[in-house]
Design a protein around this motif. Structure first.
Motif, short mmCIF file in Angstrom:
data_model
loop_
_atom_site.label_atom_id
_atom_site.label_comp_id
_atom_site.label_asym_id
_atom_site.label_seq_id
_atom_site.Cartn_x
_atom_site.Cartn_y
_atom_site.Cartn_z
N TRP A 47 1.08 -1.13 -0.12
CA TRP A 47 0.36 -0.26 0.64
C TRP A 47 0.51 1.52 -0.14
O TRP A 47 0.68 1.79 0.84
N GLN A 48 1.83 1.46 -1.10
CA GLN A 48 2.72 2.69 -1.03
C GLN A 48 2.22 4.45 -0.30
O GLN A 48 2.51 5.18 0.15
N SER A 49 0.85 4.33 -1.02
CA SER A 49 0.49 5.48 -0.95
C SER A 49 0.27 6.31 0.36
O SER A 49 0.19 6.75 0.38
N TRP A 50 -0.74 5.03 1.06
CA TRP A 50 -1.08 4.65 2.27
C TRP A 50 0.07 5.66 3.06
O TRP A 50 0.22 5.85 4.42
N VAL A 51 1.26 4.25 2.93
CA VAL A 51 1.96 4.34 4.01
C VAL A 51 3.32 5.59 3.80
O VAL A 51 3.43 5.77 4.74
N HIS A 52 3.24 5.28 2.49
CA HIS A 52 3.96 6.43 2.04
C HIS A 52 4.01 7.70 1.17
O HIS A 52 5.38 8.85 1.58
#
Lengths: 302, 305
Positions: A57-62
């Motif tokens: 979940w790159q957008s959510w985490v990073h």
């Protein structure tokens, strides 16, 4: 309350202790900041790791949590809570710096991209990837499948950001009750929701899955049962979420067309991981493409 | 009512079997008409209407916005890029699925022992739903969990469709084409069996080799089938492949596998932007309509019936 929060979680860092040990590092290490993480990634790579770090979940985490965690706006108008005239703001210095760093790590083989959802989970649980940023709710899967000891620790932060770390935000879902049914059906619904939110059920749900308990009573019960002592790291998510009083930037995010905006973010980040775009250009483009969707949403609510 | 056919003649000397009931032809057509109206005309009309609306976030109301949904789309260069992606995808899906199916059909046509078993096995994949087909291919080729991907990496192939757009495109083309091979196979086989054996035997006696017979007799006689399949395959690649894209790549990396119909699906069903999704469906409908007209005008001339 609009709906009953149910499977809420927040991102944390998972570390394969064996991988650290094989690279000659302290297996108990809990890197608190991204620079500390980088040192470990370099050593893991030198020791031959094919995948020192991956993420879900790159957008959510990073981007989303990164912003909240450092008290940087993801979008204007209090991340959208103050009005639909909000504009995206995740192309600020902090976010550009973070994505730029991850792009450099991708280029150097320190970060290996797995996919838009939680494809990285299989790579961490099989031992291929040494470190993994993923939802606290990934805990159940890791615990069930990983045949190595692992650490669950706080999402790392950038120490130069003033006051960081703030709190992270939740992802997940909530239960909605729709209007238009019979009174006795609602009595049943109420009884069911009471059951779901009872301390015992919540505590078990929290302990089995890694999702956050939705009541303090469930947290206290879990503590009383000694679960956190027996399973170190399982309270990290709760402490990280509630560690500081939330600010305008760390309360959450409310945006229209957010699914499509996340798809745009995925596309632009992939261009960074491929080395086709630099972080600034990609985030600027994601902001401008996303803003068009926000304007479209604003029109639809008029 | 002049088109009512044989029923309109009431001459006593007529030798053919006739039905005097004027309503019967309509009655016989009704099931097909109902299906077409309910599953084509009605949804198409709905799409046309919805493409002019901007619905509110919860779908409880909508504002009439004339053509602004279309305006928005044609100002989006990513949407325009998706036409190119769709063209590449459709061309290769059609090419691969038809040529492989033709090869299999020619070979299966010559099999004598166990022909039934071969045919059944070749037709089988058609029963697999697109999303399931996508997941199956993923289990083989996804770089983290794929069985074949594991061996590809082991022999040193730099296989990473998660970040390499070309590899991702290849993968979705193969999966989509694989699913359609069965259908094409069935029609090609039927087409082959309809070619009179005497023609082929005569050519063989005249000394034409296998390839020569195929090129000058079999392939031209198959042309009605090939033409039909060409239209069907293009329609398939345009409309029925979003399940495969959704399960395999979600349109990524970047937008390298975002074909038009996937965007219709993800904007409409994932993003709940029904106005834009409807406008995209209308555009897609027009594109396929134009393509089909072109095919009938220019390619059909070369078909021998």
């Amino acid at each position: 309350m609009l709906s009953l929060p149910y499977n809420s979680s927040t991102p944390v860092l998972y570390i394969n202790k064996n991988a650290l040990e094989e690279a000659g590092l302290d297996p108990e290490a809990k890197p608190a900041t991204w620079p500390e993480v980088e040192e470990i990634l370099v050593k893991l790579k030198e020791a031959g790791s094919e995948c020192p770090l991956t993420t879900a979940w790159q957008s959510w985490v990073h981007l989303e949590n990164l912003s909240a965690y450092h008290n940087a706006p993801f979008a204007t108008e209090a991340n959208g809570f103050a009005g639909t005239n909000t504009e995206l703001a995740f192309n600020g210095d902090l976010q550009v710096k973070h994505i730029d760093k991850m792009g450099a790590w991708a280029k150097d083989g320190l970060f290996s991209y797995s996919g838009r959802r939680n494809e990285g989970g299989a790579r961490f649980r099989s031992g291929e990837c040494a470190m993994f940023t993923e939802s606290s709710a990934g805990y159940a899967g890791v615990k069930a499948e990983a045949d190595f000891p692992f650490t669950v620790t706080n999402l790392p932060y950038w120490p130069e950001a003033e006051g960081a770390p703030y709190n992270t935000i939740i992802g997940g879902a909530s239960l909605w009750v729709m209007s238009g049914h019979e009174a006795e059906e609602y009595a049943g619904v109420a009884a069911f929701l009471n059951y779901l939110s009872s301390a015992e059920v919540q505590a078990q749900w929290h302990q089995d899955t890694g999702y956050l308990p939705i009541t303090t009573a469930a947290y206290d019960l879990t503590k009383e049962q000694g679960f956190y002592n027996e399973n170190p790291g399982t309270d990290v998510a709760i402490l990280q979420m509630t560690g500081k009083a939330p600010t305008e930037n760390s309360k959450g995010i409310r945006l229209g067309n957010f699914d499509q905006i996340r798809a745009i973010i995925d596309e632009e980040l992939e261009a960074v991981w491929q080395g086709q775009k630099d972080a600034k250009a990609a985030l600027d483009e994601a902001v401008s493409r996303g803003n068009e969707l926000l304007r479209r949403f604003e029109q639809s609510t008029r | 009512m002049a088109c009512a056919g044989p029923a309109s003649s009431g001459r006593p000397m007529e030798k053919r079997v006739t039905f005097d009931n004027r309503l019967l032809p309509y009655l016989l057509l009704t099931p097909q008409l109902v299906v077409t109206i309910v599953f084509f005309f009605w949804p198409a009309a709905q799409a046309l209407y919805q493409s002019l609306l901007l619905p509110d976030p919860f779908g409880l109301g909508a504002r009439f916005v004339w053509f602004s949904n279309f305006e928005y789309l044609f100002n989006d260069r990513y949407y325009l890029q998706s036409f190119v992606t769709t063209a590449v995808f459709t061309f290769f899906v059609t090419l691969v699925s038809m040529s492989v199916a033709l090869l299999f059909a020619v070979m299966a046509d010559q099999v004598i022992k166990g022909a039934g078993a071969y045919k059944t096995l070749l037709i089988w994949p058609y029963a697999v739903a697109p999303a399931v087909a996508g997941v199956m291919w993923l289990f083989m080729f996804q770089p983290s969990i794929g069985v074949i991907a594991f061996y590809m990496k082991a022999v040193g192939i730099d296989w990473n469709p998660v970040l390499d757009g070309g590899q991702a495109m290849t993968l979705v083309i193969l999966a989509a084409a694989w699913k359609q091979i069965s259908y094409n196979f069935l029609f090609f086989l039927a087409g082959l069996q309809a070619i009179p054996k005497s023609l082929i035997e005569a050519a063989a006696i005249d000394g034409a080799g296998k390839w020569h017979r195929f090129r000058t007799i079999i392939f031209p006689l198959l042309s009605p089938t090939t033409f039909f399949l060409l239209v069907v395959n293009i329609v398939y690649a345009f409309f029925e492949t979003f399940g495969i894209i959704h399960t395999m790549t979600s349109g990524g990396p970047g937008q390298s596998t975002t074909i038009l119909v996937y965007k219709v699906y993800s904007d409409g069903f994932v993003g709940q932007d029904l106005g834009s999704s409807a406008a995209q469906s209308v555009i897609l409908m027009v594109v396929v309509g134009i393509l089909t007209v072109i095919q009938f005008r220019f390619i059909e001339r070369r078909v021998h019936y």
